[in-house]
Design a protein around this motif. Sequence first.
Motif: not given
Length: 199
Positions: A5-6, A19-22, A27-28, A67-70
Amino acid sequence: NFGVQIWVARELRFRVAESVVVSPRIMYITGRAGADDRIIQVVCAHAPTEVASDGDKDEFWHSLDLVIDKLTGELCFWLMDANARTSPTRGVIGPCDPADGGTNDNGQRFIQRLAAADMVAANTFFPCGYTWRSPRGATARIDYVCVKEALLTAVKMCDVPDKVDLSLSTKEDHRLVRAHVSISRGVKPEKKGCCSKVN
């Protein structure tokens, strides 16, 4: 057994753009905040435990790589239960509270991602202590607040406050890791020397 959660404080006036739940483990969010409308990116992730299969670990860390690459912005933060025990590593892991027994497999995977993304584990540059206690009472630092290396001098404080209880049972489990990052409008933080202790 896992989840992410964030939460964002109202006073930050953070305007969420995405807001994306991978997965249940990653998530990010991205958005803007502050008078100068700066872009902020926050990743929250929960790695498999050290005893998980290599396949489960590979799947998690590969998903995190995407995600990191994005998310490559200057104000990108990773909030991670990395299940990673880490020892001081030039450029990414500071000198405080090193793991007994050295860096484990999750730790190696974590360090590789930090180095590739020019990130540092900010709480390892402060004497925060352990972040997790096992059912048998063993303690370790496996949770991290990560920032761009160039932003490390803007981290004024990291700690693990004793009075905040995150456990849902009578036994202590994970402890809150807190960081105070001070960012002046229009000023880019300077780079900090690797593995320097912050006073």
